[in-house]
Design a protein around this motif. Structure first.
Motif, PDB file in Angstrom:
ATOM      1  N   CYS A 143       2.353   1.634  -3.476  1.00  0.00           N
ATOM      2  CA  CYS A 143       1.381   2.131  -4.457  1.00  0.00           C
ATOM      3  C   CYS A 143       1.123   3.623  -4.265  1.00  0.00           C
ATOM      4  CB  CYS A 143       0.075   1.344  -4.342  1.00  0.00           C
ATOM      5  SG  CYS A 143       0.182  -0.352  -4.970  1.00  0.00           S
ATOM      6  N   ASN A 144       1.062   4.061  -3.025  1.00  0.00           N
ATOM      7  CA  ASN A 144       0.873   5.494  -2.764  1.00  0.00           C
ATOM      8  C   ASN A 144       2.053   6.299  -3.288  1.00  0.00           C
ATOM      9  OD1 ASN A 144      -1.569   5.019  -1.507  1.00  0.00           O
ATOM     10  ND2 ASN A 144      -0.684   4.917   0.544  1.00  0.00           N
ATOM     11  N   ARG A 145       3.260   5.748  -3.129  1.00  0.00           N
ATOM     12  CA  ARG A 145       4.447   6.433  -3.633  1.00  0.00           C
ATOM     13  C   ARG A 145       4.433   6.495  -5.155  1.00  0.00           C
ATOM     14  NH1 ARG A 145       8.842   3.432  -1.443  1.00  0.00           N
ATOM     15  NH2 ARG A 145       8.957   2.207  -3.336  1.00  0.00           N
ATOM     16  N   ARG A 201       0.833  -1.203   0.000  1.00  0.00           N
ATOM     17  CA  ARG A 201       0.000   0.000   0.000  1.00  0.00           C
ATOM     18  C   ARG A 201       0.869   1.255   0.000  1.00  0.00           C
ATOM     19  NH1 ARG A 201      -4.735   0.433   4.348  1.00  0.00           N
ATOM     20  NH2 ARG A 201      -5.441  -1.293   3.017  1.00  0.00           N
ATOM     21  N   THR A 202       1.919   1.243   0.826  1.00  0.00           N
ATOM     22  CA  THR A 202       2.837   2.382   0.860  1.00  0.00           C
ATOM     23  C   THR A 202       3.506   2.574  -0.479  1.00  0.00           C
ATOM     24  OG1 THR A 202       3.253   1.965   3.204  1.00  0.00           O
ATOM     25  CG2 THR A 202       4.831   3.359   2.037  1.00  0.00           C
TER      26      THR A 202
END
Length: 381
Positions: free
Chosen positions: A152-154, A149-150
């Protein structure tokens, strides 16, 4: 206040005046040539064909990434973003060619800014996308346990930032960074652009490319040193991830190298434009050929993906030739022997309700369901 309103009105009028554009072209000496008296020349038609190939090739790569779940991962999102910028570059090159020549002198400065701004916009998108890929690879290789998730956010932040910065760079001349009020500041290659703006763009692109080279150098050093470490090599998971990263890095490194080779001649020409007084450097009137070489970059990138990435090669061949290689019952035709590198691992549904998983190799397992859920056939090829 009245002076400000008058200045604003005068500036708006200059954006809509065709005579302003002709004045700038005449000042830089471009009207001395006959290229603005004729329609499309054979060279332009050839460039149009190349642009069409660019659009088709990059569309194929984008569809392959979208349809193959194997590519639904952060790294390929950035690769798809780069492919999208190349696709848009094909469109903008095409519009630039169609609106060039005799059609150039019929444009208003505003339309001219939009025509040329599209090229700068897509160029900036390509360069910044390459930087985003390098940043993401560097961040990932330093911390291989990043949560999805981290990550993908980046990736999403990098993609949004790349397009926002590219758009800002493309519209700066429309917002006022131009030479409509001072002919002595004007570029010869792009007569309505200020030389300072062109120098700023080239300097930014060169800085970004240097940052990319430095990041990849750090990544290669990190992976190589850790792969050669006996303690690290005992962890098979780390070794597999390192090998996968190295394959992706080689692909992207080739893309960066080809980008530099294709665009460097045009960058050098624009730097020469910055230092040359008006009408003093004849080579500046041959900028179309330098842009043609730069266009080849967007044509070559999909070929690089196909040749250097085995998974991408399989996905593209499957997308283009699946109907030729597979029967309606989900079996491989004899012609499929000509594609030994291809592997069809995705469950394919046929009209009879059977799903088949087919893979090439020495020992291949074929699953047939849901009509015969317990049937498991091993095929040795």
């Amino acid at each position: 206040m009245e002076a400000f309103n008058a200045s604003t009105s005068s500036k708006a009028a200059s954006y809509q005046s065709n005579s302003v554009l002709q004045l700038h072209y005449n000042y830089t000496g471009k009207l001395d040539e006959d290229r603005y008296m004729d329609g499309l020349k054979p060279g332009n038609i050839c460039f149009l064909f190349i642009c069409l190939l660019i659009v088709v090739e990059n569309c194929v790569v984008l569809v392959a990434i979208w349809r193959n779940k194997k590519f639904h991962m952060p790294m390929y999102y950035l690769l798809g973003n780069l492919t999208l910028s190349d696709l848009l570059a094909g469109f903008t090159y095409m519009l630039n060619i169609v609106l060039s020549g005799r059609n150039t002198l019929t444009l208003t400065p505003l339309l001219w800014f939009l025509r040329e701004g599209g090229v700068f916009f897509t160029l900036a998108a390509s360069v910044i996308s390459l930087l985003a890929i390098a940043v993401e690879r560097y961040a990932t290789i330093l911390n291989m346990k990043t949560h999805r998730r981290t990550k993908c956010n980046r990736i999403l932040a990098l993609i949004v930032a790349s397009w926002a910065l590219s758009l800002l760079l493309g519209v700066l001349p429309v917002l006022g960074w131009n030479c409509l009020r001072c002919l002595s500041w004007c570029s010869t290659v792009l007569p309505l652009y200020a030389k300072s703006y062109i120098f700023f763009c080239v300097f930014m692109f060169m800085t970004v490319l240097l940052a990319i080279v430095l990041l990849y150098g750090r990544i290669f050093h990190f992976v190589k040193s850790n792969t050669q470490n006996p303690a690290r090599n005992q962890h098979k998971g780390f070794s597999r991830r390192s090998q996968k990263y190295m394959v992706l890095l080689k692909t992207v490194t080739v893309v960066v190298g080809v980008f530099i080779l294709c665009w460097m001649p045009l960058f050098v020409l624009l730097l020469l434009d910055f230092v040359c007084p008006v009408k003093s450097c004849p080579v500046l009137f041959k900028a179309d050929y330098f842009l043609g070489v730069a266009m080849i970059n967007s044509l070559i990138n999909p070929v690089i993906y196909t040749l250097t990435s085995r998974d991408m090669r399989r996905a593209i061949v499957k997308l283009l030739f699946q109907r030729c290689l597979m029967t309606r019952e989900g079996r491989m035709r004899k012609i499929a022997a000509a594609f030994p590198q291809c592997s069809f691992t995705k469950m394919e549904a046929n009209p009879r309700g059977m799903e088949t998983s087919i893979s090439s190799g020495n020992a291949t397992t074929v699953h047939v369901k849901p009509i015969y859920p317990k049937l498991r056939v091993s095929v040795v090829s």
